[in-house]
Write a protein that holds these residues in place. Structure first.
Motif, mmCIF file in Angstrom:
data_model
loop_
_atom_site.group_PDB
_atom_site.id
_atom_site.type_symbol
_atom_site.label_atom_id
_atom_site.label_comp_id
_atom_site.label_asym_id
_atom_site.label_seq_id
_atom_site.Cartn_x
_atom_site.Cartn_y
_atom_site.Cartn_z
ATOM 1 N N ASP A 254 3.505 23.472 1.174
ATOM 2 C CA ASP A 254 2.297 24.051 1.784
ATOM 3 C C ASP A 254 1.189 24.343 0.768
ATOM 4 N N GLY A 255 1.335 23.865 -0.442
ATOM 5 C CA GLY A 255 0.323 24.121 -1.453
ATOM 6 C C GLY A 255 0.602 25.319 -2.324
ATOM 7 N N SER A 256 1.618 26.112 -1.974
ATOM 8 C CA SER A 256 2.020 27.227 -2.832
ATOM 9 C C SER A 256 2.796 26.670 -4.019
ATOM 10 N N ALA A 257 3.160 27.534 -4.940
ATOM 11 C CA ALA A 257 3.838 27.072 -6.150
ATOM 12 C C ALA A 257 5.273 26.654 -5.857
ATOM 13 N N GLY A 258 5.695 25.529 -6.412
ATOM 14 C CA GLY A 258 7.104 25.174 -6.430
ATOM 15 C C GLY A 258 7.758 25.883 -7.607
ATOM 16 N N ILE A 259 8.896 25.388 -8.023
ATOM 17 C CA ILE A 259 9.580 26.035 -9.137
ATOM 18 C C ILE A 259 8.793 25.827 -10.430
ATOM 19 N N ASP A 260 8.831 26.834 -11.286
ATOM 20 C CA ASP A 260 8.209 26.769 -12.600
ATOM 21 C C ASP A 260 9.214 26.095 -13.540
ATOM 22 N N VAL A 261 9.005 24.814 -13.849
ATOM 23 C CA VAL A 261 9.989 24.093 -14.650
ATOM 24 C C VAL A 261 10.005 24.561 -16.100
ATOM 25 N N ILE A 262 8.910 25.129 -16.571
ATOM 26 C CA ILE A 262 8.907 25.696 -17.922
ATOM 27 C C ILE A 262 9.862 26.889 -17.979
ATOM 28 N N ALA A 263 9.772 27.763 -16.972
ATOM 29 C CA ALA A 263 10.669 28.920 -16.911
ATOM 30 C C ALA A 263 12.107 28.483 -16.687
ATOM 31 N N TYR A 264 12.301 27.440 -15.870
ATOM 32 C CA TYR A 264 13.645 26.902 -15.626
ATOM 33 C C TYR A 264 14.259 26.400 -16.932
ATOM 34 N N ALA A 265 13.495 25.622 -17.677
ATOM 35 C CA ALA A 265 13.998 25.084 -18.942
ATOM 36 C C ALA A 265 14.294 26.201 -19.941
ATOM 37 N N GLN A 266 13.431 27.217 -19.964
ATOM 38 C CA GLN A 266 13.656 28.330 -20.874
ATOM 39 C C GLN A 266 14.923 29.099 -20.501
ATOM 40 N N THR A 267 15.198 29.184 -19.216
ATOM 41 C CA THR A 267 16.427 29.827 -18.751
ATOM 42 C C THR A 267 17.648 29.077 -19.276
ATOM 43 N N ILE A 268 17.593 27.764 -19.254
ATOM 44 C CA ILE A 268 18.699 26.963 -19.793
ATOM 45 C C ILE A 268 18.855 27.235 -21.286
ATOM 46 N N ARG A 269 17.737 27.249 -22.014
ATOM 47 C CA ARG A 269 17.802 27.495 -23.461
ATOM 48 C C ARG A 269 18.452 28.843 -23.765
ATOM 49 N N GLU A 270 18.042 29.863 -23.011
ATOM 50 C CA GLU A 270 18.495 31.225 -23.302
ATOM 51 C C GLU A 270 19.952 31.451 -22.904
ATOM 52 N N THR A 271 20.453 30.722 -21.923
ATOM 53 C CA THR A 271 21.816 30.960 -21.441
ATOM 54 C C THR A 271 22.827 29.957 -21.981
ATOM 55 N N LEU A 272 22.402 28.708 -22.169
ATOM 56 C CA LEU A 272 23.348 27.650 -22.519
ATOM 57 C C LEU A 272 22.904 26.811 -23.718
ATOM 58 N N GLY A 273 21.775 27.169 -24.303
ATOM 59 C CA GLY A 273 21.250 26.373 -25.410
ATOM 60 C C GLY A 273 22.165 26.314 -26.610
ATOM 61 N N ASP A 274 22.991 27.329 -26.801
ATOM 62 C CA ASP A 274 23.905 27.340 -27.946
ATOM 63 C C ASP A 274 25.350 27.120 -27.505
#
Length: 425
Positions: A254-274
């Motif tokens: 509908d023109g609203s925001a979808g998922i923020d892929v930058i925040a999604y990727a950062q979540t992966i880094r912070e939880t599983l990056g190591d």
């Protein structure tokens, strides 16, 4: 009343010279050549979504495996293979499509809760990257089949993290009420038992919590549980080298925001990056939904009391999502409305003999007349791939646009094609 008519909010779809175009091709030109209804896809939009996701994930050891169930058109799969994507499949049919499109077997992940013995054997013989396993009985079947054909099966255990993604109930897959995965509490013991089997090469764990998720919070909760589980498996002296994070990245209808892929990727880094594990994600809708649209022609208009209907030549068998999920796709007239055009609320419906054969009620469309074209947007995912021949209607045709050219990538499956399957048996 007058209103400001909405404009397509997705890339590579917009008005040019008074009518809708995909990239540099007028919708009306496609309709004139192939007729309606049809799905149309923008190659540039697909490439842009892959590039956007890859840029966000930069620096992570991660493979994008496109979820073939979202749209399995061979031309689109080939395009994605050329963009470096692997494939996430859930059937032998999808595997054959992926291989035909040029996907290396070593970049194919075979998911799914109900693999047959024949599918397991086909996957092992093809040499797929891994089988994502969802039950003890499936492990038994894989062990039996692998032993019979002299193979060792590379297996990842899908775990149900019991995380509610707060999406539509019919596309939620990560809670204890869903049929998917091994219960989180049983995961370590099941992993250890599977690793002890000589026919099994146990290499990792997988999760998938649902589809059309636009908030990263459920992903963070899931990935944190995955990190804890990885530590618990290693504490048992077991090896784990792969983590499959599933898909589910949501888009805007509908023109609203979808998922923020930058925040999604950062979540992966912070939880599983190591984690020390090779990572896989399985996006489908995120890559293909906004790159596709359904184009239909108005057949008739009618008033039923105070309700105005516009009947188009596309139907619920062509686009099931509104009937199945109560989904509302954006609709735009192909001919650009005049600035002072009057908006008339209308129900856009198809010709199938079901009251559920409706695309929704819209209050931003101009008066539609017989022969007018309309475009239903954000229809690239779970559109053509879920279409059927209900009411003996032909399967819909598909068109791919690249720049200023277009071509048919699935011809219309005719009534004669259907009859041929049942004659002279």
């Amino acid at each position: 009343m007058t209103t400001e008519f909405s404009r397509p909010h997705v890339a590579y779809f917009g008005y040019k010279n008074g009518e809708l175009a995909v990239e540099n091709v007028a919708i009306s030109a496609i309709a004139a050549k192939y007729g309606t209804p049809f799905y149309v896809y923008s190659a540039a939009a697909v490439r842009e979504r892959v590039a956007k996701l890859r840029a966000a994930l930069d620096g992570l050891d991660i493979q994008i495996c496109y979820a073939v169930k979202a749209n399995n058109n061979l031309s689109l799969l080939s395009l994605l293979v050329n963009e470096g994507c692997g494939m996430d499949i859930v059937s032998d049919g999808e595997m054959q499509r992926a291989l035909t499109a040029g996907a290396p077997a070593g970049k194919i992940v075979f998911s799914g809760v109900g693999k047959t013995d024949e599918e397991i054997a086909a996957a092992l013989n093809a040499g797929v990257h891994q089988l994502n396993v969802e039950s003890i009985e499936e492990l038994d079947a894989i062990s039996r089949v692998a032993g019979k054909i002299g193979k060792v099966a590379t297996v990842v255990l899908r775990v149900n993290p019991d995380v509610d993604a707060l999406t539509h109930p019919k596309i939620t897959t990560g809670t204890s009420k869903n049929k998917f995965g091994i219960a989180y509490a049983d995961a370590v013991n099941t992993y250890a038992a599977a690793a002890a089997r000589k026919e099994i090469n146990m290499v990792g764990i997988a999760v998938h919590i649902g589809s059309q998720i636009t908030d990263v919070a459920p992903f963070r909760q899931t990935f944190e549980r995955l990190a804890q589980l990885t530590q618990a498996i290693r504490a048992k002296g077991l090896t784990i080298s792969r983590l499959d994070l599933g898909g589910g990245l949501g888009v805007s209808y509908d023109g609203s925001a979808g998922i923020d892929v930058i925040a999604y990727a950062q979540t992966i880094r912070e939880t599983l990056g190591d984690s020390g594990c090779a990572l896989t994600i399985e996006p489908g809708r995120f890559i293909i939904a906004e790159a596709g649209a359904l184009v239909a022609k108005v057949l008739y208009g009618k008033n039923q009391g105070n309700v105005k209907f516009s009947i188009v030549d596309a139907a619920m068998n062509d686009l099931m999502r509104p009937a199945l999920y109560d989904a509302l796709h954006p609709v735009w007239p192909v001919r650009e409305p005049a600035a002072d055009a009057e908006a008339l609320p209308v129900h856009l419906v198809g010709p199938v003999c079901e009251s559920s054969d409706t695309f929704g009620e819209f209050d931003h469309l101009p008066a539609l007349e017989r022969g007018d074209l309309v475009m239903l947007g954000v229809a690239g995912a779970y559109g053509a791939t879920m279409s059927s021949t209900y009411n003996a209607r032909p399967l819909i045709q598909e068109v791919l646009v690249e720049g200023d050219s277009f071509r048919l990538v699935r011809r219309q499956w005719t009534v004669e094609d259907a009859l041929a399957l049942e004659r002279d048996l």
